[in-house]
Scaffold this motif. Structure first.
Motif, short mmCIF file in Angstrom:
data_model
loop_
_atom_site.label_atom_id
_atom_site.label_comp_id
_atom_site.label_asym_id
_atom_site.label_seq_id
_atom_site.Cartn_x
_atom_site.Cartn_y
_atom_site.Cartn_z
N VAL A 40 0.83 -1.20 0.00
CA VAL A 40 0.00 0.00 0.00
C VAL A 40 0.86 1.25 0.00
CG1 VAL A 40 -1.60 1.37 1.41
CG2 VAL A 40 -2.01 -1.08 1.06
N ALA A 41 1.94 1.25 0.80
CA ALA A 41 2.81 2.43 0.89
C ALA A 41 3.44 2.76 -0.45
CB ALA A 41 3.88 2.19 1.95
N VAL A 42 3.95 1.76 -1.14
CA VAL A 42 4.60 1.98 -2.43
C VAL A 42 3.58 2.39 -3.48
CG1 VAL A 42 5.85 0.86 -4.31
CG2 VAL A 42 6.51 0.42 -1.94
N LEU A 43 2.45 1.70 -3.50
CA LEU A 43 1.43 1.99 -4.50
C LEU A 43 0.86 3.39 -4.31
CD1 LEU A 43 -0.03 0.61 -6.85
CD2 LEU A 43 -1.77 -0.16 -5.23
N ARG A 44 0.59 3.75 -3.06
CA ARG A 44 0.02 5.08 -2.79
C ARG A 44 0.99 6.19 -3.18
NH1 ARG A 44 -2.27 5.87 3.08
NH2 ARG A 44 -3.95 4.61 2.17
N TYR A 45 2.26 5.98 -2.89
CA TYR A 45 3.24 7.02 -3.22
C TYR A 45 3.37 7.19 -4.74
CZ TYR A 45 7.49 9.73 -3.55
OH TYR A 45 8.40 10.71 -3.87
N LEU A 46 3.43 6.09 -5.46
CA LEU A 46 3.56 6.20 -6.91
C LEU A 46 2.31 6.82 -7.54
CD1 LEU A 46 5.45 2.94 -7.92
CD2 LEU A 46 6.23 5.29 -8.18
N TRP A 48 -13.88 0.37 -12.66
CA TRP A 48 -13.73 0.11 -11.24
C TRP A 48 -14.81 0.74 -10.39
CZ3 TRP A 48 -9.71 -2.32 -8.29
CH2 TRP A 48 -8.81 -3.05 -9.08
N ALA A 49 -15.28 1.90 -10.79
CA ALA A 49 -16.28 2.59 -9.97
C ALA A 49 -17.04 3.60 -10.82
CB ALA A 49 -15.63 3.30 -8.78
N LEU A 85 -7.74 -0.26 -2.57
CA LEU A 85 -6.32 -0.57 -2.71
C LEU A 85 -5.56 -0.44 -1.40
CD1 LEU A 85 -5.50 1.17 -6.13
CD2 LEU A 85 -6.24 -1.17 -5.69
N SER A 86 -6.08 0.38 -0.49
CA SER A 86 -5.40 0.62 0.79
C SER A 86 -5.85 -0.35 1.88
CB SER A 86 -5.65 2.06 1.25
OG SER A 86 -5.14 2.98 0.32
N ASP A 87 -6.77 -1.23 1.56
CA ASP A 87 -7.29 -2.17 2.55
C ASP A 87 -6.24 -3.25 2.82
OD1 ASP A 87 -8.70 -3.84 4.19
OD2 ASP A 87 -10.17 -4.45 2.68
N ALA A 88 -5.68 -3.22 4.01
CA ALA A 88 -4.62 -4.17 4.35
C ALA A 88 -5.15 -5.53 4.77
CB ALA A 88 -3.75 -3.60 5.47
N THR A 89 -6.47 -5.70 4.83
CA THR A 89 -7.05 -6.96 5.31
C THR A 89 -7.30 -7.95 4.18
OG1 THR A 89 -9.32 -6.12 5.12
CG2 THR A 89 -8.15 -5.75 7.20
N GLY A 90 -7.21 -7.49 2.93
CA GLY A 90 -7.50 -8.39 1.81
C GLY A 90 -6.41 -8.33 0.77
N PRO A 91 -6.43 -9.27 -0.17
CA PRO A 91 -5.40 -9.29 -1.22
C PRO A 91 -5.63 -8.15 -2.22
CG PRO A 91 -7.07 -10.97 -1.66
CD PRO A 91 -7.39 -10.38 -0.31
N LEU A 92 -4.55 -7.72 -2.82
CA LEU A 92 -4.63 -6.67 -3.84
C LEU A 92 -5.13 -7.29 -5.15
CD1 LEU A 92 -3.90 -3.66 -4.43
CD2 LEU A 92 -1.76 -4.52 -5.36
N PRO A 93 -6.19 -6.77 -5.72
CA PRO A 93 -6.67 -7.34 -6.99
C PRO A 93 -5.69 -7.07 -8.12
CG PRO A 93 -7.85 -5.31 -6.46
CD PRO A 93 -7.02 -5.63 -5.26
N SER A 94 -5.67 -7.96 -9.08
CA SER A 94 -4.77 -7.81 -10.23
C SER A 94 -5.48 -7.09 -11.35
CB SER A 94 -4.29 -9.18 -10.72
OG SER A 94 -3.53 -9.83 -9.73
#
Length: 390
Positions: free
Chosen positions: A15-21, A147-148, A373-382
């Motif tokens: 999440v940290a890397v993805l959010r920063y990019l 996505w939304a 994407l920031s939800d740390a409780t579940g897997p990141l979707p591809s």
């Protein structure tokens, strides 16, 4: 650490890397060393996270490489905003505006269409569905790319998505998001239109540098959105800012003062003609806008005393006349308090035009993706990797 703790830690690192990019945008790809410094993660951890995110389709390596510490070109990576799309919709009484954005927030397509204000609730829902479907088809958006979708509506929207509307009475006690979800397999959200206009102004409009903001949607009706501490204030049931529903404040009938019948040029709207005439110092046009400002002032003044914002943004159908209306409204607002002149914050005109509500809907849709994407409780979707894209 236990297994599930390690998995959660890896997800947090991702999440940290993805959010920063994502925050850097496509024009500022980052090297592994830059990512490590920005996120506080070790270089090996960043290397592993970037490899996984690239394999999942979320990142891609930039074609241009900057110099590394050793003098060799450093590999740089960017977030693939093009990996998905969101749609923002302004479902107005007289128009519908649709915006298509990628996941980085770049609007890639827009469409506007006039609507019949006398259209019934069922007919309006069918019309909305058909126009969204046509828009997505024209832009060649696959179902798995969307996505939304967020729709802005002229009504109060509760936490459950249930609408209370006096503009489209048949949509009262109606769950628009649920009904649209029957046609579009993605996250569906509904929100009050002026709330979305407020989000848009803070994101890309006139309120980017202010955190306590009142946004006024003025035109055929008057409504207010409130931003406090940089966050949209909806209230306990979503009614915050709905001063137009208060009979004693006069906002509901303010538009009745706009009875001007001056000369209109070919293709010119009544508001545009009024604004042009007022800008040319036409006394009748100035009188109309002055009376309109006087009708707005009591309700707006009450909100200013309650909220004490640093900025007021004028948006909606009357913005073409905003340059002339602003000093008139300021003068009337200073006269509404009983004992001391009311301190009037800076009043500015929206820079977003008729796309403000739809752009705010895009922002809310992107926020829902961010939360996923920031939800740390579940897997990141591809997502499909670049090689699988059209």
């Amino acid at each position: 650490m236990r297994g599930h703790d390690l998995a959660a830690l890896r997800r947090l690192n991702t999440v940290a890397v993805l959010r920063y990019l994502r925050s850097q945008g496509p024009g500022r790809p980052q090297s592994l060393s830059q990512l490590a410094a920005a996120t506080g993660l070790s270089r090996p951890t960043v290397d592993q996270v970037v490899e996984e995110l690239t394999a999942q389709g979320w990142l891609t390596e930039a074609s241009d490489h900057g110099p590394g510490r050793s003098g060799r070109p450093a590999r740089r990576f960017r977030f693939r905003g093009e990996a998905g799309k969101v749609v923002g919709v302004d479902v107005g009484l007289h128009k519908i505006v649709l915006l298509l954005s990628d996941l980085a927030g770049d609007v890639v397509a827009s469409q506007r269409e006039e609507t019949d204000p006398d259209m019934g609730g069922a007919e309006r829902l069918a019309f909305l569905r058909a126009r969204i479907e046509r828009f997505l088809d024209e832009q060649k958006v696959r179902p798995d790319e969307l996505w939304a979708l967020c729709a802005g509506v002229p009504g109060i929207v509760g936490e459950t998505g249930r609408i209370t509307s006096v503009i489209v009475p048949e949509w009262s006690d109606f769950e628009l998001a649920r009904r649209l979800g029957e046609s579009f397999p993605c996250r569906i959200l509904a929100e009050n239109d002026v709330n979305l206009a407020t989000l848009a102004e803070h994101w890309q409009g006139a309120a980017q540098l202010a955190d306590d903001v009142v946004c006024l949607l003025i035109g055929h009706r008057s409504s207010c959105g409130v931003l406090l501490g940089g966050r949209l204030h909806r209230g306990h049931r979503g009614w915050a800012g709905e001063l137009g529903l208060h009979r004693g404040l006069g906002l509901a009938k303010a538009h009745n003062a706009l009875s001007w019948r001056g000369e209109r040029r070919e293709g010119e709207s009544e508001v545009a003609a009024l604004a042009r005439a007022a800008g040319d110092s036409d006394p009748d046009a100035l009188d109309v806008l002055d009376r309109y400002a006087g009708r707005l002032a009591p309700g707006i003044g009450a909100l200013l005393l309650a909220v004490d914002p640093e900025l007021v943004v004028l948006s909606g159908g009357m913005t073409p006349a905003g340059e002339v209306l602003t000093p008139l409204l300021t003068r009337h607002l200073r006269d509404v308090s009983l004992d001391l002149p009311l301190y009037v914050p800076r009043i500015t005109v929206s820079t977003l035009g008729e796309q403000g509500v739809a752009l705010g809907a895009v922002r809310k849709a992107l926020d829902s993706v961010e939360a996923l994407l920031s939800d740390a409780t579940g897997p990141l979707p591809s997502v499909p990797p670049p090689s699988a894209a059209r």
